[in-house]
Design a protein around this motif. Sequence first.
Motif, PDB file in Angstrom:
ATOM      1  N   HIS A  25      83.960  29.239  32.875  1.00  0.00           N
ATOM      2  CA  HIS A  25      82.874  30.155  32.531  1.00  0.00           C
ATOM      3  C   HIS A  25      81.675  29.388  31.957  1.00  0.00           C
ATOM      4  N   ILE A  26      81.900  28.517  31.020  1.00  0.00           N
ATOM      5  CA  ILE A  26      80.809  27.781  30.368  1.00  0.00           C
ATOM      6  C   ILE A  26      80.090  26.875  31.370  1.00  0.00           C
ATOM      7  N   ARG A  27      80.843  26.199  32.220  1.00  0.00           N
ATOM      8  CA  ARG A  27      80.227  25.307  33.206  1.00  0.00           C
ATOM      9  C   ARG A  27      79.377  26.080  34.213  1.00  0.00           C
ATOM     10  N   THR A  28      79.863  27.220  34.640  1.00  0.00           N
ATOM     11  CA  THR A  28      79.092  28.019  35.592  1.00  0.00           C
ATOM     12  C   THR A  28      77.924  28.712  34.902  1.00  0.00           C
ATOM     13  N   MET A  29      78.082  29.098  33.639  1.00  0.00           N
ATOM     14  CA  MET A  29      76.961  29.682  32.889  1.00  0.00           C
ATOM     15  C   MET A  29      75.813  28.676  32.780  1.00  0.00           C
ATOM     16  N   TYR A  30      76.131  27.411  32.606  1.00  0.00           N
ATOM     17  CA  TYR A  30      75.081  26.399  32.553  1.00  0.00           C
ATOM     18  C   TYR A  30      74.266  26.408  33.848  1.00  0.00           C
ATOM     19  N   LEU A  31      74.944  26.471  34.979  1.00  0.00           N
ATOM     20  CA  LEU A  31      74.247  26.511  36.265  1.00  0.00           C
ATOM     21  C   LEU A  31      73.396  27.772  36.387  1.00  0.00           C
ATOM     22  N   CYS A  32      73.909  28.881  35.898  1.00  0.00           N
ATOM     23  CA  CYS A  32      73.165  30.133  35.921  1.00  0.00           C
ATOM     24  C   CYS A  32      71.906  30.024  35.049  1.00  0.00           C
ATOM     25  N   GLU A  33      72.030  29.384  33.898  1.00  0.00           N
ATOM     26  CA  GLU A  33      70.877  29.194  33.010  1.00  0.00           C
ATOM     27  C   GLU A  33      69.825  28.292  33.651  1.00  0.00           C
TER      28      GLU A  33
ATOM     29  N   SER B 102      60.055  29.994  36.140  1.00  0.00           N
ATOM     30  CA  SER B 102      58.913  29.098  36.350  1.00  0.00           C
ATOM     31  C   SER B 102      58.215  29.310  37.694  1.00  0.00           C
ATOM     32  N   VAL B 103      58.879  29.991  38.654  1.00  0.00           N
ATOM     33  CA  VAL B 103      58.280  30.092  39.995  1.00  0.00           C
ATOM     34  C   VAL B 103      58.069  31.509  40.524  1.00  0.00           C
ATOM     35  N   LEU B 104      58.799  32.491  40.004  1.00  0.00           N
ATOM     36  CA  LEU B 104      58.717  33.842  40.566  1.00  0.00           C
ATOM     37  C   LEU B 104      57.334  34.451  40.428  1.00  0.00           C
ATOM     38  N   LYS B 105      56.970  35.248  41.411  1.00  0.00           N
ATOM     39  CA  LYS B 105      55.728  36.011  41.299  1.00  0.00           C
ATOM     40  C   LYS B 105      56.034  37.287  40.502  1.00  0.00           C
ATOM     41  N   PRO B 106      55.044  37.838  39.828  1.00  0.00           N
ATOM     42  CA  PRO B 106      55.266  39.091  39.099  1.00  0.00           C
ATOM     43  C   PRO B 106      55.867  40.156  40.014  1.00  0.00           C
ATOM     44  N   GLY B 107      56.848  40.880  39.487  1.00  0.00           N
ATOM     45  CA  GLY B 107      57.562  41.883  40.266  1.00  0.00           C
ATOM     46  C   GLY B 107      58.762  41.327  41.001  1.00  0.00           C
ATOM     47  N   GLY B 108      58.942  39.989  40.981  1.00  0.00           N
ATOM     48  CA  GLY B 108      60.041  39.342  41.688  1.00  0.00           C
ATOM     49  C   GLY B 108      61.397  39.602  41.052  1.00  0.00           C
ATOM     50  N   HIS B 109      62.447  39.133  41.738  1.00  0.00           N
ATOM     51  CA  HIS B 109      63.818  39.383  41.310  1.00  0.00           C
ATOM     52  C   HIS B 109      64.617  38.078  41.236  1.00  0.00           C
ATOM     53  N   PHE B 110      65.689  38.118  40.450  1.00  0.00           N
ATOM     54  CA  PHE B 110      66.572  36.968  40.263  1.00  0.00           C
ATOM     55  C   PHE B 110      68.011  37.461  40.370  1.00  0.00           C
ATOM     56  N   LEU B 111      68.813  36.774  41.174  1.00  0.00           N
ATOM     57  CA  LEU B 111      70.230  37.099  41.323  1.00  0.00           C
ATOM     58  C   LEU B 111      71.016  35.801  41.213  1.00  0.00           C
ATOM     59  N   ALA B 112      72.011  35.779  40.323  1.00  0.00           N
ATOM     60  CA  ALA B 112      72.788  34.554  40.129  1.00  0.00           C
ATOM     61  C   ALA B 112      74.253  34.856  39.865  1.00  0.00           C
ATOM     62  N   LYS B 113      75.105  34.018  40.456  1.00  0.00           N
ATOM     63  CA  LYS B 113      76.550  34.110  40.231  1.00  0.00           C
ATOM     64  C   LYS B 113      76.885  33.597  38.835  1.00  0.00           C
ATOM     65  N   THR B 114      77.824  34.261  38.211  1.00  0.00           N
ATOM     66  CA  THR B 114      78.401  33.766  36.965  1.00  0.00           C
ATOM     67  C   THR B 114      79.858  34.209  36.931  1.00  0.00           C
TER      68      THR B 114
END
Length: 127
Positions: free
Chosen positions: A55-63, A71-83
């Motif tokens: 869990h901790i190792r994968t949380m680091y990747l998610c962070e 740092s890159v998304l345009k306003p209104g954009g979305h983020f999806l990440a596995k944890t």
Amino acid sequence: IDYLEMDAVPGAPVLLMDFLDPQAPQKLAETLGGQPDIVLSDMAAPTTGHRRTDHIRTMYLCEVAADFALSVLKPGGHFLAKTFQGGAENELLARLKQNFRSVHHVKPPASRDESVELYLLAKGFKG
């Protein structure tokens, strides 16, 4: 971006590198050529069998993926990440809630019921 060889994706450049390489986020941002509408991360650390460590190792990747998205998304954009479920995601959830209009945990139907895998979905980047 992936550190393993993969089949080409029609119409999409594929960078063969580790996202944890210090130059990877900048190289990926340059390849995008502008602000994306969405950042998707399916990164997961190789599992050890020790649930808390995994869990901790994968949380680091998610962070790291969340830092990139912010740092890159345009306003209104979305983020999806596995944890993985495990309780260490509170700081990341708080940060996402500050920067997105809505933040949810989602478990896709393709994920086995016994799996600790889940995804964080942050919608409506505030910019």
